[in-house]
Each structure stands twice: as C-alpha cells, then as structure tokens.
Design a protein around this motif. Structure first.
Motif, PDB file in Angstrom:
ATOM      1  N   GLU A  14       0.826  -1.203   0.000  1.00  0.00           N
ATOM      2  CA  GLU A  14       0.000   0.000   0.000  1.00  0.00           C
ATOM      3  C   GLU A  14       0.861   1.254   0.000  1.00  0.00           C
ATOM      4  O   GLU A  14       0.552   2.233  -0.681  1.00  0.00           O
ATOM      5  CB  GLU A  14      -0.943   0.003   1.198  1.00  0.00           C
ATOM      6  CG  GLU A  14      -2.081  -0.975   1.048  1.00  0.00           C
ATOM      7  CD  GLU A  14      -2.956  -1.064   2.277  1.00  0.00           C
ATOM      8  OE1 GLU A  14      -2.447  -0.857   3.405  1.00  0.00           O
ATOM      9  OE2 GLU A  14      -4.150  -1.350   2.119  1.00  0.00           O
ATOM     10  N   LEU A  17       2.380   1.527  -3.467  1.00  0.00           N
ATOM     11  CA  LEU A  17       1.330   1.952  -4.394  1.00  0.00           C
ATOM     12  C   LEU A  17       1.053   3.441  -4.258  1.00  0.00           C
ATOM     13  O   LEU A  17       0.964   4.168  -5.258  1.00  0.00           O
ATOM     14  CB  LEU A  17       0.054   1.142  -4.139  1.00  0.00           C
ATOM     15  CG  LEU A  17      -1.140   1.419  -5.029  1.00  0.00           C
ATOM     16  CD1 LEU A  17      -0.819   1.073  -6.480  1.00  0.00           C
ATOM     17  CD2 LEU A  17      -2.342   0.625  -4.550  1.00  0.00           C
ATOM     18  N   ARG A  18       0.926   3.919  -3.030  1.00  0.00           N
ATOM     19  CA  ARG A  18       0.646   5.338  -2.793  1.00  0.00           C
ATOM     20  C   ARG A  18       1.789   6.217  -3.322  1.00  0.00           C
ATOM     21  O   ARG A  18       1.555   7.226  -3.989  1.00  0.00           O
ATOM     22  CB  ARG A  18       0.415   5.574  -1.303  1.00  0.00           C
ATOM     23  CG  ARG A  18      -0.072   6.965  -0.983  1.00  0.00           C
ATOM     24  CD  ARG A  18      -0.468   7.152   0.473  1.00  0.00           C
ATOM     25  NE  ARG A  18       0.559   6.674   1.392  1.00  0.00           N
ATOM     26  CZ  ARG A  18       0.355   5.719   2.308  1.00  0.00           C
ATOM     27  NH1 ARG A  18      -0.819   5.143   2.429  1.00  0.00           N
ATOM     28  NH2 ARG A  18       1.323   5.347   3.119  1.00  0.00           N
ATOM     29  N   GLN A  21       1.780   6.164  -7.164  1.00  0.00           N
ATOM     30  CA  GLN A  21       0.702   6.989  -7.713  1.00  0.00           C
ATOM     31  C   GLN A  21       1.039   8.478  -7.588  1.00  0.00           C
ATOM     32  O   GLN A  21       0.786   9.265  -8.493  1.00  0.00           O
ATOM     33  CB  GLN A  21      -0.614   6.673  -7.002  1.00  0.00           C
ATOM     34  CG  GLN A  21      -1.203   5.343  -7.381  1.00  0.00           C
ATOM     35  CD  GLN A  21      -2.370   4.935  -6.492  1.00  0.00           C
ATOM     36  OE1 GLN A  21      -2.539   5.439  -5.387  1.00  0.00           O
ATOM     37  NE2 GLN A  21      -3.183   4.010  -6.993  1.00  0.00           N
ATOM     38  N   LEU A  37       0.671  -0.627 -11.823  1.00  0.00           N
ATOM     39  CA  LEU A  37      -0.033  -0.018 -10.690  1.00  0.00           C
ATOM     40  C   LEU A  37      -1.447  -0.564 -10.556  1.00  0.00           C
ATOM     41  O   LEU A  37      -1.923  -0.793  -9.433  1.00  0.00           O
ATOM     42  CB  LEU A  37      -0.087   1.502 -10.839  1.00  0.00           C
ATOM     43  CG  LEU A  37       1.170   2.277 -10.456  1.00  0.00           C
ATOM     44  CD1 LEU A  37       0.930   3.768 -10.606  1.00  0.00           C
ATOM     45  CD2 LEU A  37       1.610   1.949  -9.060  1.00  0.00           C
ATOM     46  N   LYS A  38      -2.122  -0.775 -11.659  1.00  0.00           N
ATOM     47  CA  LYS A  38      -3.470  -1.338 -11.613  1.00  0.00           C
ATOM     48  C   LYS A  38      -3.441  -2.752 -11.035  1.00  0.00           C
ATOM     49  O   LYS A  38      -4.303  -3.127 -10.243  1.00  0.00           O
ATOM     50  CB  LYS A  38      -4.106  -1.356 -13.002  1.00  0.00           C
ATOM     51  CG  LYS A  38      -4.639  -0.035 -13.447  1.00  0.00           C
ATOM     52  CD  LYS A  38      -5.348  -0.155 -14.774  1.00  0.00           C
ATOM     53  CE  LYS A  38      -5.866   1.199 -15.223  1.00  0.00           C
ATOM     54  NZ  LYS A  38      -6.539   1.118 -16.513  1.00  0.00           N
ATOM     55  N   SER A  41      -2.816  -2.516  -7.355  1.00  0.00           N
ATOM     56  CA  SER A  41      -4.039  -2.006  -6.733  1.00  0.00           C
ATOM     57  C   SER A  41      -5.097  -3.098  -6.624  1.00  0.00           C
ATOM     58  O   SER A  41      -5.761  -3.230  -5.588  1.00  0.00           O
ATOM     59  CB  SER A  41      -4.572  -0.834  -7.550  1.00  0.00           C
ATOM     60  OG  SER A  41      -5.738  -0.331  -6.976  1.00  0.00           O
ATOM     61  N   VAL A  44      -4.005  -5.543  -3.827  1.00  0.00           N
ATOM     62  CA  VAL A  44      -4.260  -4.960  -2.503  1.00  0.00           C
ATOM     63  C   VAL A  44      -5.753  -4.997  -2.198  1.00  0.00           C
ATOM     64  O   VAL A  44      -6.168  -5.375  -1.088  1.00  0.00           O
ATOM     65  CB  VAL A  44      -3.701  -3.520  -2.425  1.00  0.00           C
ATOM     66  CG1 VAL A  44      -4.214  -2.791  -1.198  1.00  0.00           C
ATOM     67  CG2 VAL A  44      -2.175  -3.540  -2.434  1.00  0.00           C
ATOM     68  N   SER A  45      -6.565  -4.642  -3.168  1.00  0.00           N
ATOM     69  CA  SER A  45      -8.018  -4.656  -2.991  1.00  0.00           C
ATOM     70  C   SER A  45      -8.520  -6.064  -2.693  1.00  0.00           C
ATOM     71  O   SER A  45      -9.343  -6.272  -1.785  1.00  0.00           O
ATOM     72  CB  SER A  45      -8.693  -4.110  -4.240  1.00  0.00           C
ATOM     73  OG  SER A  45     -10.071  -4.204  -4.135  1.00  0.00           O
TER      74      SER A  45
END
Length: 111
Positions: A14, A17-18, A21, A37-38, A41, A44-45
């Motif tokens: 996370e 990723l942050r 982004q 990145l997708k 993401s 993580v989701s």
C-alpha cells in the motif's frame, strides 16, 4: 529468507502503491506505470476483501479461546471463594470434563 506476515506485506504494498501513484501524478505523461499499478491495486483490494471476509472466523476463534481461559480462571476463583467445596475438584487440574455435574458456570462465563 525470513517469514513475513501477509499484513506487513500488504502494508508495504500500500505504501509503494501510494508513492508510485504520487510519483506518476508529477511525472511526464511519457513515463507511466499504469498497468503494473493497476495490478498492484487490484491485488491490494483483493487481499483487503479477504481480510474483511475472515474477520467473523477470527472473532469466533478468539471468543472460543477466551471462553477456555475464562473457564480455567473461573474454576480457580470458585475454589478460592468456596473453600469447603475444594474436595469436589482435582487439585491443580483445570480439566472441565472431570467436573461434577452439580457444578455449573454462571451465564456470563459461557455465553
């Protein structure tokens, strides 16, 4: 290689990723991390959804563990308070299966 918990890996992902982004917002349009990145993401989701779905089982397990501990402590407390009934229990044993049938836990001990 050390074993690392999923929670620590997820927190690290996370953060990465942050930061990625944030970097992508300020970088040139020609330099993009869109697809990776997708994918991160989505991973993580997916892990967060699994975490949320596992909470009921985790809470049930914790409740069961606390009930076992409560029974052990209740037996000790009962022995201390009811000194005359000590002969009903095995000395030093917390085996609830060997308890006399006359003994019942209060409702707050085993909900």
């Amino acid at each position: 290689l050390n074993v690392v918990s999923v929670g620590k890996v997820l927190s690290g992902l996370e953060i990465i990723l942050r930061k990625a982004q944030e970097w992508e917002q300020h970088a040139s349009k020609r330099v993009t991390l869109g697809t990776p990145l997708k994918e991160i993401s989505m991973l993580v989701s997916h892990w967060r959804k699994l975490e949320l779905q596992s909470w009921p089982q985790l809470l049930d397990l914790r409740e069961h563990q606390y009930k076992i501990r409560t029974r052990r402590h209740w037996i000790r407390l009962y022995k201390l308070v009811n000194d005359e009934n000590k002969s009903l229990f095995l000395d030093g044993a917390e085996n609830t299966t060997k308890m006399p049938s006359l003994f019942e836990y209060p409702s707050w001990v085993c909900k």
